[in-house]
Design an enzyme around this catalytic site. Structure first.
Site, PDB file in Angstrom:
ATOM      1  N   HIS A   1     143.201   7.786 -25.097  1.00 61.69           N
ATOM      2  CA  HIS A   1     142.014   7.326 -25.831  1.00 61.69           C
ATOM      3  C   HIS A   1     140.990   8.431 -26.026  1.00 61.69           C
ATOM      4  O   HIS A   1     141.029   9.499 -25.407  1.00 61.69           O
ATOM      5  CB  HIS A   1     141.377   6.131 -25.109  1.00 61.69           C
ATOM      6  CG  HIS A   1     140.817   6.430 -23.749  1.00 61.69           C
ATOM      7  ND1 HIS A   1     139.543   6.908 -23.552  1.00 61.69           N
ATOM      8  CD2 HIS A   1     141.363   6.313 -22.508  1.00 61.69           C
ATOM      9  CE1 HIS A   1     139.316   7.061 -22.266  1.00 61.69           C
ATOM     10  NE2 HIS A   1     140.408   6.716 -21.594  1.00 61.69           N
TER      11      HIS A   1
ATOM     12  N   CYS B   1     143.709   6.810 -17.014  1.00 64.48           N
ATOM     13  CA  CYS B   1     144.104   6.954 -18.413  1.00 64.48           C
ATOM     14  C   CYS B   1     143.935   8.403 -18.870  1.00 64.48           C
ATOM     15  O   CYS B   1     143.303   9.211 -18.197  1.00 64.48           O
ATOM     16  CB  CYS B   1     143.292   6.018 -19.302  1.00 64.48           C
ATOM     17  SG  CYS B   1     143.796   4.289 -19.154  1.00 64.48           S
TER      18      CYS B   1
END
Length: 538
Positions: A430, A449
């Protein structure tokens, strides 16, 4: 291996004489007894291994290795050859004991002993075949965050397929057929030869060296760079332009800031020994075996300790960006696994993971109900909860009944786009509003992440296969400000890896720091399994 080959002809003659009797060239009753003894010995020896037992039952207990035919002679010849060369792959050669098998071949004196040897050769074959193809270790047993699914083949299929194949061709096809694996093997041999020649010389004792300096420490630096292949041989004693350039090249190859100054981090990497680098190579080869499968004509490759994410098309890097990965804290390490990217979300909401909600935000809310105002608190039906109506102090981590969500915005923790390959670990790639972190040398800051430095360009590259104007399309979706799912029409495999040793596009080996200590654990496990380091003379 030379010793093994020297005795090959004698072994073939021994087998031929014994099997002649077993197959009926002497008295019929004696021959039948020999055949029975051979088959019974195979059955008894194979009984403890279901796969081997099934193979021999199916074949009527025919021999695969110890017969007098040219085929079986070739099979055992190639088996001994490849077992004897197991160390070239960084495998635990003692497990296969090629020399011991050769000695047992010489000592076999009757059909029963040959039957037992037949099964022992099959055991060694199966151990080698599986380990050179898919690794010595089970990854998750070494580190719980290595959750990769290793592409194990059915054990019995090895024996069946080998019996129908060219022996040498079968063995050659077992290891990973990637350019990366070949480069690692080449580097292993290079380092072993360098080790045999005395290594890279004395380590550098200074804490920092800069251009313009001179003296014994600069000479040590110069000599080490020459031995490593970054600098041409010379007798100069000054930290001149040539040394500066060599230091920069070393820094680029080791994931360091390429400023040409030999600071603390650079000297620490320069002082690492050849055995330390060889350990990294052995671990990288093992990791390559864990991924011995088709990775996809187009795929995304994330290398955690390299802090990069790449798009690979037909074995060529077509896009690369810097990344931020999980922090080196318990519960934040980015796991290693493969999955398939199916869609991206433009203008995403951030649905805060439960662990962050109860461990980080709930304590703040207990003190002040208006804490973390940029995050919405929602009930089980997704409705926004009025903070003033909730007594947060009465809830514990286990009893807190609410979820938390950050709506789409430029300040959203996920930035303006996220890339989804749905998985049980809740890991994805992301954007991020914290752009300053991408300038750091070590970029381990996230909750697990992978954050991308250039997420829009990454999106354009992914959409280029399905949109005539990928940038225009993406920007039009982004401009709506609405949370929008964009399907990737041809899903892209994503491989999250952890490589501290890997080949660059130009062929020079790259080394990175073991930020989570995973490679150290893998090397310990490999050493415990019997893998040893060697030097190569001559």
């Amino acid at each position: 291996m030379t010793t093994i080959r020297r005795h090959t002809n004698l072994l073939h003659l021994t087998f031929a004489l014994i099997l002649t009797a077993a197959l009926g060239f002497f008295a019929p009753s004696s021959a039948r007894a020999e055949v029975t003894a051979l088959k019974q010995a195979i059955a008894e020896s194979a009984a403890s291994d279901a796969d081997i037992a099934q193979f021999y039952r199916t074949s009527g207990y025919k021999t695969l290795w110890v017969g007098s035919s040219g085929k079986e002679r070739k099979r055992r010849e190639q088996l001994l050859r490849f077992l004897g060369d197991a160390e070239a792959h960084g495998l635990p050669a003692s497990r296969y004991d090629a020399v011991g098998l050769r000695d047992k071949m010489q000592a076999a004196g009757n059909a029963r002993e040959l039957g037992q040897l037949e099964v022992e050769l099959s055991r060694a074959f199966l151990a080698y075949a599986r380990e050179v193809q898919t690794g010595v270790l089970v990854p998750s047993r070494v580190d719980r965050n290595i959750v990769r699914q290793v592409p194990y083949r059915d054990r019995a299929s090895y024996l069946v397929n080998f019996s129908k194949s060219s022996p040498a061709g079968f063995f050659r096809a077992l290891p990973p057929q990637t350019a990366e694996y070949a480069a690692l093997m080449k580097e292993k041999l290079r380092l072993e030869r360098q080790l045999a020649q005395g290594g890279w010389g004395p380590t550098i004792s200074s804490g920092k060296l800069e251009p313009g300096q001179s003296g014994p420490s600069v000479v040590t630096l110069r000599n080490r760079l020459i031995a490593m292949g970054y600098l041409r041989p010379n007798n100069r004693e000054t930290y001149d332009d040539a040394v500066t350039d060599a230091v920069q090249q070393f820094q680029l190859a080791h994931g360091l800031t390429a400023d040409g100054v030999a600071g603390g981090a650079t000297i620490a990497e320069l002082n690492k020994s050849i055995p330390t680098r060889l350990q990294a190579i052995h671990v990288a080869m093992e990791r390559e075996r864990w991924m011995n499968r088709d990775r996809g004509q187009r795929h995304v490759l994330v290398n955690i300790p390299d802090f990069t994410a790449k798009i690979i098309d037909n074995d060529r890097v077509t896009f690369e960006t810097r990344s931020v990965v999980g922090a080196d804290k318990d519960g934040r390490h980015t796991p290693e696994f493969s999955d398939v990217m199916e869609f991206m979300v433009v203008n995403p909401s951030w649905y805060v993971p439960r662990s962050i909600v109860v461990k980080e935000y709930l304590p703040a809310l207990r003190k002040n109900a208006n804490a973390v105002r940029h995050i919405e608190i929602t009930d089980s039906r997704g409705r926004v909860v009025n903070r003033g109506s909730v007594n947060f102090a009465k809830y514990t981590e286990k009893t807190f009944p609410f979820a938390m969500r950050q709506p789409p915005s430029r300040g959203n923790a996920l930035g303006l786009v996220k890339f989804m390959f749905p998985n049980q670990y809740n890991i994805y790639l992301h954007d991020t509003p914290a752009k300053n972190l991408f300038g750091r040398e070590v970029r381990a800051f996230s909750h697990g992440c992978v954050r991308l430095a250039d997420p829009f360009d990454f999106a354009y590259a992914l959409l280029s296969k399905q949109q005539a104007d990928p940038e225009g399309y993406f920007q039009s979706v982004l401009a709506t400000g609405k949370e929008t799912r964009v399907t990737i029409k041809e899903p892209v495999p994503v491989h999250i890896t952890y490589r501290t040793a890997f080949a660059s596009n130009k062929g020079r080996m790259q080394y990175r720091r073991d930020i989570y200590g995973r490679d150290a654990r893998i090397w310990t496990a490999l050493a415990n399994a019997g893998v040893v380091l060697h030097d190569v003379r001559g």
